[in-house]
Design a protein around this motif. Structure first.
Motif, PDB file in Angstrom:
ATOM      1  N   HIS A 209       0.142   4.209   0.358  1.00 48.27           N
ATOM      2  CA  HIS A 209      -0.278   5.206   1.339  1.00 48.27           C
ATOM      3  C   HIS A 209       0.145   4.802   2.752  1.00 48.27           C
ATOM      4  O   HIS A 209       0.723   5.592   3.486  1.00 48.27           O
ATOM      5  CB  HIS A 209      -1.793   5.413   1.280  1.00 48.27           C
ATOM      6  N   CYS A 210      -0.093   3.562   3.107  1.00 41.37           N
ATOM      7  CA  CYS A 210       0.306   3.083   4.432  1.00 41.37           C
ATOM      8  C   CYS A 210       1.797   2.760   4.478  1.00 41.37           C
ATOM      9  O   CYS A 210       2.344   2.502   5.543  1.00 41.37           O
ATOM     10  CB  CYS A 210      -0.498   1.856   4.825  1.00 41.37           C
TER      11      CYS A 210
ATOM     12  N   CYS B  31       0.859  -1.187   0.000  1.00 39.35           N
ATOM     13  CA  CYS B  31       0.000   0.000   0.000  1.00 39.35           C
ATOM     14  C   CYS B  31       0.892   1.232   0.000  1.00 39.35           C
ATOM     15  O   CYS B  31       1.622   1.461   0.965  1.00 39.35           O
ATOM     16  CB  CYS B  31      -0.927   0.028   1.210  1.00 39.35           C
TER      17      CYS B  31
ATOM     18  N   CYS C  74      -6.391  -1.191  -0.411  1.00 38.42           N
ATOM     19  CA  CYS C  74      -5.910  -1.446   0.948  1.00 38.42           C
ATOM     20  C   CYS C  74      -7.100  -1.481   1.890  1.00 38.42           C
ATOM     21  O   CYS C  74      -7.930  -0.579   1.894  1.00 38.42           O
ATOM     22  CB  CYS C  74      -4.935  -0.356   1.350  1.00 38.42           C
TER      23      CYS C  74
ATOM     24  N   CYS D  17      -6.967   1.874   4.204  1.00 35.43           N
ATOM     25  CA  CYS D  17      -7.093   3.255   3.739  1.00 35.43           C
ATOM     26  C   CYS D  17      -7.750   3.370   2.369  1.00 35.43           C
ATOM     27  O   CYS D  17      -8.035   4.469   1.918  1.00 35.43           O
ATOM     28  CB  CYS D  17      -5.728   3.931   3.717  1.00 35.43           C
TER      29      CYS D  17
END
Ligand SMILES: [Zn+2]
Ligand SMILES: [Zn+2]
Length: 1009
Positions: free
Chosen positions: A321-322, A319, A338, A341
């Motif tokens: 973003h994570c 991911c 994900c 998120c």
């Protein structure tokens, strides 16, 4: 469950074990008695908001982190704690010294304090005030306030003056008393059967929402019911405290995850206490506390030493973003986003740690002895996706110039052999073409020059689609011919190789043999591209296997039973619809393939090994060290836990702070002692929750992950409740984990949780999932203030079938509030004797009393059954109905009779699990012995519950025309006579004799005219 396997090897002098427990209890109590008032330095927002209703003292269950740390490390823990407590008033200089003194063994590297910008949680100014506690206890134990019965007349009068239902008062009062009396403390008691009731633990997000109430309070009611049934019930609660949100918040706001997490826990624990649950808080565990994750690390090493943990380079879901890898289970939806998120995941090649969960794939498919919902069993079965069949080798003709020219690496002896997995080897003679996944590495090599442009274009469009899109059943099948051919090994037929996006690299070998006559998808594909269709299984009308029926024109793929045709040596062989070896055709062909050396029996799984590495800070460190010379080795057990460093910097770099920390990763090699490097990845939090039910057994135990005596008494979990969304994640991981530990000799039996029940979800009033952004969230704290916990509990159990869930209804809760108030009114009304208009007391007739008793015992029978079956909504509605009957009985003068007293008593006992506070209060007002929650569950008097008469509908020609009342014991003849004698029936029959009369006992009478 065979839970006895290893018991023999365990020495457990029972009485001694008990003593240990007792001693522990004292220590635990000591820890708890350190009542502290906490001055929050940080902006604990939820708390600040509702500062007003908060009580005088915040009784913390120990200055958790500090005290526990002492407990873990110091040999004389009792002394240490007492000392710590005595050092009161002296506003602690800083807890750091304690930590420092306890730490050095683990990591010299962990710079002891160096507070950095972030204050760790223990830096809350903790002022110990032993006297405050005494005051509270004394007040709680004051009998007059709590047991008014003792001073009967005076109290009675008092009560009459202000007997309005005041949940805020009685709920706080009883919660305090229960806690002071340790009413819900669960300790080993060999004289009673045990019941381990477990409900899934929450993530400490900081605020309890109605979903928590929905999960926990019916589970609590069930646990309370089991206790009244005579079981020694363990019902613990804890926090699944590692994870991304706290870390993301740290990056955003600079608040250390430890500080935030432990503050959130404090707040949520207080919120949970307002529910009036019977959680045994002495058994609380927090997965982010060092004395917990020490054992998470210890378990990792166990699995590593068993060969169940390994490291490999692999393309993993990432991911962006994570900034972390995700397990396959954490990638959701058609667009593969994900779970946390919503960002679409990408693939990344990384060296990662895995658990060999697939080793247990077959065993995980076995649910023997488990009382689990079929849905969960099906979800797990499909997730594991076992299929039996054969691997068959197809030779790929290397007659393309491009193949021979380059790629010396591929020119090994068998490069041109492609292995295909099939569940239907009996249809091999019908394989008329092959289909490769567009991503298959051989595609580039085998594509004929003339087809290259088309193939490349097709590959590009396939890459733009998600796996789910590609596999969709209703999707139009497309593909492109590569120009290459393979040879079918069973009949040497030359068959074309195509690529198609419905074949994925992740299934089997990324190449399939296509049998259009007997596979729907292949059939559609063959029709579209005019590829040959050869029938090899023909349906049979008779059992005569010698007579092969006529061939027909295939209108669609045929997947039923029949006999093999066009299949060389197997013509006439019977085929049924069973899978694998159970199918005679498949079995025979597998044997033949093996004899010919062109294939072998094989089992294919969808299930993959459990990827546990996370490139994040807020998780349990993976206790491994890498040395150039000795490779990867586990940290020696006496050096556990590998503690997370506190002095880390929060930068949105995408790298774990552990990796960026200047010194943390330096550690001596466990083998040669030379400087080496720690693993900087932490573990998937599902690892922490795979064993939390074991830590509840002895959360302060420091000689192992749990105390064996506790294990032997309490395990396995008897009833587990939680959301079904965990079916293929937590519920599968924890089963795998238990089995691995069983093989390590740590746990017993094959399964950790015998019975599972799933609750549904509470939606917002708008029928959407509750979320802050939608503004449809119900705040339980506000509801508690408005209605009291008992009303919310009753409503939560009433408004939906528990396993289904439903949208919240803020009007509906008024109905439950009314019910609770009406109970209060009826049971506290002093005007017990009614008088007629002439002033004569009304005395209930025998019939009234008998009917009341019948209704009471019928309700008890239903409520008992409903508790057994987790049908909470009908429990509350039955109690509501019975209340109406009791109001009627009161009007009829039943008050004061024995039947009335029995009704009240049984009513309160049935209410007790649902609405524990009001039940306890009324119980005590009646002068009954404390506590109602330790009373035995009442017995149904079947004779009293029996109906005298029953009402039956009478149908004439299928339509209900009348209802008759007959004695419950009436014979068929009597019922028939009563039905035909009814005026209405006579009217409809118009004097004619009925042609037929059917009596369905206890149900209906059907007359055919
Ligand atoms: Zn994410
Ligand atoms: Zn070394």
């Amino acid at each position: 469950m065979a839970a006895t396997k290893k018991k023999t090897t365990k020495k457990k002098p029972a009485p001694k074990a008990k003593k240990v427990v007792k001693a522990k209890k004292i220590v635990a109590a000591k820890v708890k008695n350190v009542t502290v008032s906490v001055k929050k330095s940080g902006p604990a927002k939820g708390k600040a908001k509702k500062a007003t209703p908060k009580k005088i003292v915040v009784k913390k269950s120990a200055p958790k982190v500090t005290a526990k740390k002492v407990a873990v490390k110091t040999p004389v823990k009792k002394a240490a704690i007492t000392k710590g407590a005595k050092a009161k008033a002296v506003s602690k200089p800083k807890p750091a010294p304690v930590r420092k003194g306890t730490k050095p063994r683990t990591t010299g590297v962990v710079t002891a304090k160096k507070a950095t910008a972030i204050e760790p949680v223990k830096d809350k100014s903790i002022v110990v005030k032993a006297e405050v506690l005494k005051a509270v206890i004394a007040k709680l134990k004051e009998p007059s306030a709590i047991i008014p019965v003792e001073s009967a007349p005076a109290a009675q009068e008092n009560k009459r003056q202000d007997n309005a239902y005041a949940p805020a008062v009685i709920e706080k009062k009883w919660q305090a008393k229960w806690e002071a009396d340790q009413l819900y403390r669960s300790v080993i008691d060999n004289s009673r059967p045990k019941h381990y009731a477990l409900t899934m633990l929450p993530y400490p997000s900081g605020d309890l929402h109605i979903g928590h109430w929905y999960a926990m309070t019916p589970a609590d009611a069930r646990a309370r019911y089991m206790r009244m049934k005579g079981y020694n019930v363990l019902f613990p609660m804890g926090f699944d405290a590692f994870g991304l949100p706290a870390e993301n918040a740290a990056i955003k706001e600079g608040i250390h995850p430890m500080k935030r997490t432990f503050e959130n826990i404090e707040h949520m624990r207080e919120q949970m206490k307002t529910m009036g649950t019977m959680f045994d808080w002495e058994r609380e565990m927090v997965s982010a506390a060092p004395e917990y994750y020490k054992w998470t690390e210890w378990f990792f090493i166990k699995l590593y030493k068993m060969g169940l943990a390994y490291r490999k380079m692999s393309a993993v879901d990432w991911c962006p973003h994570c900034n972390t890898t995700l397990a396959r289970e954490q990638v959701w939806g058609d667009d593969r986003h994900c779970e946390r998120c919503g960002t679409p995941v990408i693939k990344k090649n990384l060296e990662q740690w895995f658990f060999k969960a697939t080793k247990y794939a077959d065993e995980l498919l076995n649910f023997d002895g488990l009382d689990w919902p079929q849905t969960v069993k099906t979800l797990q079965t499909n997730w594991i996706g076992r299929s039996e069949g054969a691997e068959v080798k197809f030779r790929v003709e290397s007659n393309q110039s491009s193949v021979n020219s380059d790629q010396s690496t591929l020119m090994t002896d068998d490069w041109s052999l492609i292995t295909v997995f099939t569940t239907r080897p009996d249809t091999l003679w019908g394989a008329t073409f092959m289909v490769f996944s567009p991503e298959h590495p051989l595609v580039e090599k085998i594509t004929a020059p003339g087809q290259k442009a088309a193939v490349d274009e097709y590959k590009a469009q396939a890459a733009r689609q998600s796996d789910i899109e590609r596999e969709a059943v209703d999707k139009e099948k497309t593909g492109v011919f590569t120009g290459a051919y393979a040879v079918n090994p069973v009949n040497q037929a030359r068959i074309p190789i195509w690529i198609a996006d419905y074949v994925l690299m992740s299934y089997g070998t990324g190449a399939i043999m296509a049998v259009p006559a007997h596979d729907e998808r292949d059939f559609a594909f063959a029709k579209k591209y005019e590829l040959p269709i050869v029938e090899v299984i023909r349906p049979v009308e008779t059992n005569h296997d010698s007579s092969v029926p006529e061939a027909g024109v295939l209108e669609s793929a045929y997947a039923g039973p029949g006999v093999m045709v066009n299949s060389g040596p197997f013509n006439g062989t019977k085929v049924n619809t069973e899978k694998g070896r159970k199918n005679p055709g498949i079995s025979a062909v597998i044997d033949w393939l093996e004899a010919q050396g062109i294939g072998k029996e094989s089992v294919n799984y969808r299930y993959r090994d459990w990827l546990i590495s996370r490139q994040r800070y807020w998780g349990a460190p993976i206790p491994m060290v890498y040395c150039e010379k000795d490779g990867w080795n586990p940290v020696p057990e006496d050096q556990l836990p590998v503690l997370l460093p506190e002095d880390v910097e929060w930068k949105p770099t995408g790298e774990s702070p552990l990796k960026l920390h200047p010194t943390w990763k330096n550690a001596p090699c466990p083998v040669c002692g030379e400087p080496a490097t720690r693993e900087t990845d932490t573990m998937d939090t599902f690892m922490c929750s795979s064993w939390y039910h074991l830590r509840y057994l002895s959360p302060k135990y420091d000689k192992g992950p749990f105390d064996e005596a506790e294990y032997n008494y309490w395990m396995p979990v008897d009833t587990y409740t939680g959301g079904i969304e965990h079916a293929t994640m937590h519920l599968l991981y924890t089963r795998f984990f238990h089995k691995a530990l069983r093989d390590a000799g740590i746990t017993e039996g094959n399964e950790p949780m015998i019975q599972l029940r799933n609750q549904g979800m509470v939606l917002g009033e708008d029928n959407e999932k509750m979320s802050k952004s939608r503004g449809n969230v119900e705040a339980p704290d506000v509801l508690v203030e408005k209605y009291g916990a008992d009303t919310i509990r009753a409503y939560i159990m009433f408004f939906a079938r528990w396993e289904m869930g439903a949208p919240w209804d803020s009007q509906g809760i008024e109905g439950s509030a009314r019910w609770v108030r009406r109970v209060w009114t009826l049971f506290t009304d002093p005007s017990t004797t009614l008088r007629s208009a002439q002033g004569e007391p009304i005395v209930a007739s025998d019939e009234v009393k008998k009917s009341l008793r019948r209704k009471v015992h019928q309700t008890l029978r239903r409520v008992t059954r409903d508790f057994e079956q987790f049908e909470f909504n009908t429990i509350v509605s039955s109690l509501m109905e019975l209340l109406n009957e009791m109001y009627k009985a009161r009007e009829a003068g039943a008050v004061g009779s024995d039947e009335w007293k029995e009704a009240q008593e049984i009513y309160l006992k049935m209410m007790a699990p649902v609405t524990p506070h009001i039940a306890e209060e009324l119980w005590s007002q009646f002068g009954k012995p404390y506590s109602i929650h330790t009373q035995p569950w009442p017995q149904v008097d079947e004779a009293a519950a029996k109906e005298d008469s029953i009402e039956l509908p009478v149908q004439i020609n299928g339509k209900v025309r009348d209802r008759i009342i007959v004695p419950a014991e009436a014979t068929e003849e009597e019922v028939r006579a009563a039905a035909l004698g009814s005026e209405n029936v006579q009217k409809f029959l118009e004097g004619k004799e009925p042609r037929k009369v059917i009596v369905v006992k206890g149900k209906l009478v059907s007359v055919v005219g």
